[in-house]
Design a protein around this motif. Structure first.
Motif, PDB file in Angstrom:
ATOM      1  N   MET A   1       0.929  -1.242   0.084  1.00  0.00           N
ATOM      2  CA  MET A   1       0.176  -0.032  -0.122  1.00  0.00           C
ATOM      3  C   MET A   1       0.612   1.345  -0.035  1.00  0.00           C
ATOM      4  O   MET A   1       0.497   2.218  -0.461  1.00  0.00           O
ATOM      5  N   ALA A   2       2.002   1.181   0.746  1.00  0.00           N
ATOM      6  CA  ALA A   2       2.759   2.339   0.680  1.00  0.00           C
ATOM      7  C   ALA A   2       3.948   2.362  -0.462  1.00  0.00           C
ATOM      8  O   ALA A   2       4.394   3.411  -1.050  1.00  0.00           O
ATOM      9  N   GLY A   3       3.562   1.393  -1.509  1.00  0.00           N
ATOM     10  CA  GLY A   3       4.478   1.615  -2.666  1.00  0.00           C
ATOM     11  C   GLY A   3       5.801   0.946  -2.629  1.00  0.00           C
ATOM     12  O   GLY A   3       7.025   1.520  -3.466  1.00  0.00           O
ATOM     13  N   ALA A   4       6.351   0.513  -1.538  1.00  0.00           N
ATOM     14  CA  ALA A   4       7.609   0.018  -1.380  1.00  0.00           C
ATOM     15  C   ALA A   4       8.088  -1.267  -2.314  1.00  0.00           C
ATOM     16  O   ALA A   4       7.097  -1.822  -2.863  1.00  0.00           O
ATOM     17  N   LYS A   5       9.455  -1.091  -2.561  1.00  0.00           N
ATOM     18  CA  LYS A   5      10.043  -1.851  -3.147  1.00  0.00           C
ATOM     19  C   LYS A   5      10.436  -3.252  -2.215  1.00  0.00           C
ATOM     20  O   LYS A   5      11.404  -2.784  -1.448  1.00  0.00           O
ATOM     21  N   ILE A   6       9.673  -4.509  -2.393  1.00  0.00           N
ATOM     22  CA  ILE A   6      10.170  -5.287  -1.121  1.00  0.00           C
ATOM     23  C   ILE A   6      11.290  -6.173  -1.610  1.00  0.00           C
ATOM     24  O   ILE A   6      11.415  -6.655  -2.538  1.00  0.00           O
ATOM     25  N   LYS A   7      12.310  -6.263  -0.478  1.00  0.00           N
ATOM     26  CA  LYS A   7      13.397  -7.309  -0.811  1.00  0.00           C
ATOM     27  C   LYS A   7      13.139  -8.159   0.168  1.00  0.00           C
ATOM     28  O   LYS A   7      13.414  -8.096   1.499  1.00  0.00           O
ATOM     29  N   ALA A   8      12.955  -9.651   0.076  1.00  0.00           N
ATOM     30  CA  ALA A   8      12.737 -10.564   1.076  1.00  0.00           C
ATOM     31  C   ALA A   8      13.838 -11.491   1.046  1.00  0.00           C
ATOM     32  O   ALA A   8      14.550 -12.128   0.084  1.00  0.00           O
ATOM     33  N   ILE A   9      14.402 -11.850   2.428  1.00  0.00           N
ATOM     34  CA  ILE A   9      15.463 -12.784   2.712  1.00  0.00           C
ATOM     35  C   ILE A   9      14.953 -14.084   3.339  1.00  0.00           C
ATOM     36  O   ILE A   9      14.184 -13.599   4.356  1.00  0.00           O
ATOM     37  N   THR A  10      15.217 -15.253   2.748  1.00  0.00           N
ATOM     38  CA  THR A  10      14.608 -16.238   3.590  1.00  0.00           C
ATOM     39  C   THR A  10      15.435 -16.849   4.501  1.00  0.00           C
ATOM     40  O   THR A  10      16.709 -17.133   4.501  1.00  0.00           O
TER      41      THR A  10
END
Length: 303
Positions: free
Chosen positions: A49-58
Motif C-alpha cells: 500500500m505504501a508503494g515500497a519495493k520489497i526485498k525478501a531474505i529467506t
C-alpha cells in the motif's frame, strides 16, 4: 511518565495498525524495504500500500538463522528500512545479539531505519529478548511496535503502540490520524495498568506457556512430525512431508477434515509460496486439555 510516553509514542489501535501507520508514514513509493521470510502477512500488505519495493531474505530450517552474508549483499544506499520480528512469527526464532549487532552496524553504515515488531517480547523461552532500540546508535533510527494482545491475552482489545523518537513519530502520527480518529480512553487506562504488572506475572506467563509448548512439541514428535526449534512466541513449525500430501495447503485441509485439528499453511508467509510448501505452523496458546486432545487425534489418525 504518561505525558512523556504520549509525546514519544503513537498510541494505536492494535499492532497491525501500528505497522500500517509506520509503513504509510515513513515509506515513500519506490523505497526499498528488506524483510525476512516467512513473515507476518500484514507486512507485505502494508508495504504494498505504501508503494515500497520489497526485498525478501529467506530464513531456512532447521534453525531459521539470519543469513548475514546475504543481508550484507542486499542492503544498499537505496534501502530505506529493515523490518525485523523477534521473537519471530511464524518460526519462533529469536535474533541473537550477534545478529542484532550486524543488522545495527549495517543500518548505521547505510543510514537505514529499523521497524521492529516485538509483540512476543515477553514470550521468550531460551534466551532474553533484546530490543533493537537498546543497541548503541539505534534508538534514533528504530520504530518499536508492540501491543497488549499476546502478553495479556487481550487480542480483542486492539490496543498497541509504536515507540520512536519524535522525528520518526511525526510521520507515524500523520498516517495514523487518517487510520483511526481515536482509541477507547478506558481501555488505554486499563492498558497502562496492565503494563505496570509485576515481574512475577511475566515469569508465570512464560512458565505456563513453556509447559504447554512441551505438551505440543512432544506430541508432534510422537505423531511423526519433524519439529523445528522454537525459542519464543507460541508457535511451532513442523515439516509435514512424511504424510504424503502435495503441499502445506493440502495437508492442512486434510488435517481439518479427517483429523479435526487446525494448523496454518506457511506458504502464505512467503513472497514465493513454494518456499513454505513443506512446512505448517501449530500454536500452543490453548488450554492443556485441548492440546492433549489434539495431539492424541494426530497420533491416532495420521499415518
Amino acid at each position: 511518565m504518561l505525558v512523556v510516553m504520549v509525546y514519544l509514542t503513537s498510541t494505536l489501535l492494535w499492532l497491525r495498525e501500528a505497522i500500517a501507520a509506520t509503513m504509510l508514514g515513513l515509506i515513500n513509493p519506490g523505497d526499498e524495504v528488506i524483510l525476512f521470510a516467512p513473515f507476518y502477512d500484514s507486512y507485505e500488505a502494508t508495504l504494498s500500500m505504501a508503494g515500497a519495493k520489497i526485498k525478501a531474505i529467506t530464513l531456512r530450517p532447521p534453525e531459521f538463522a539470519m543469513p548475514l552474508d546475504e543481508l550484507k549483499s542486499t542492503i544498499s544506499k537505496n534501502t530505506r528500512a529493515i523490518l525485523i520480528n523477534s521473537p519471530h512469527n511464524p518460526t519462533g526464532k529469536m535474533l541473537t545479539r550477534e545478529e542484532l549487532d550486524v543488522i545495527a552496524s549495517l543500518c548505521i553504515e547505510n543510514d537505514v531505519l529499523v521497524f521492529s515488531d516485538e509483540v512476543y517480547d515477553k514470550l521468550a523461552f531460551e534466551m532474553d529478548h533484546i530490543s533493537m532500540a537498546s543497541l548503541p546508535g539505534m534508538y534514533e533510527r528504530t520504530v518499536t511496535m508492540n501491543s497488549l494482545g499476546k502478553t495479556f491475552s487481550l487480542t480483542g482489545w486492539k490496543i498497541g503502540w509504536a515507540i520512536a523518537p519524535p522525528h520518526l513519530t511525526w510521520g507515524v502520527r500523520q498516517a495514523h490520524s487518517y487510520l483511526t480518529f481515536a482509541t477507547s480512553t478506558p481501555m488505554q487506562y486499563a492498558a497502562a495498568t496492565a503494563l505496570r504488572a509485576p515481574d512475577s506475572y511475566f515469569e508465570e506467563l512464560r512458565k505456563d506457556y513453556k509447559a504447554k509448548k512441551g505438551i505440543l512439541v512432544e506430541g508432534l514428535k510422537a505423531a511423526g512430525f519433524k519439529v523445528f526449534p522454537s525459542s519464543g512466541t507460541y508457535f511451532v513449525i513442523v515439516d509435514h512431508t512424511r504424510f504424503g500430501h502435495k503441499d502445506d495447503v493440502a495437508f492442512c485441509e486434510y488435517l481439518i477434515k479427517e483429523v479435526g485439528v487446525v494448523a496454518i499453511p506457511t506458504s502464505v508467509f512467503y513472497l514465493n509460496p513454494d518456499e513454505g510448501k513443506n512446512l505448517v505452523r501449530f500454536t500452543f496458546c490453548k488450554d492443556e486439555d485441548t492440546l492433549r486432545a489434539a495431539v492424541q487425534r494426530m497420533k491416532e489418525k495420521l499415518k
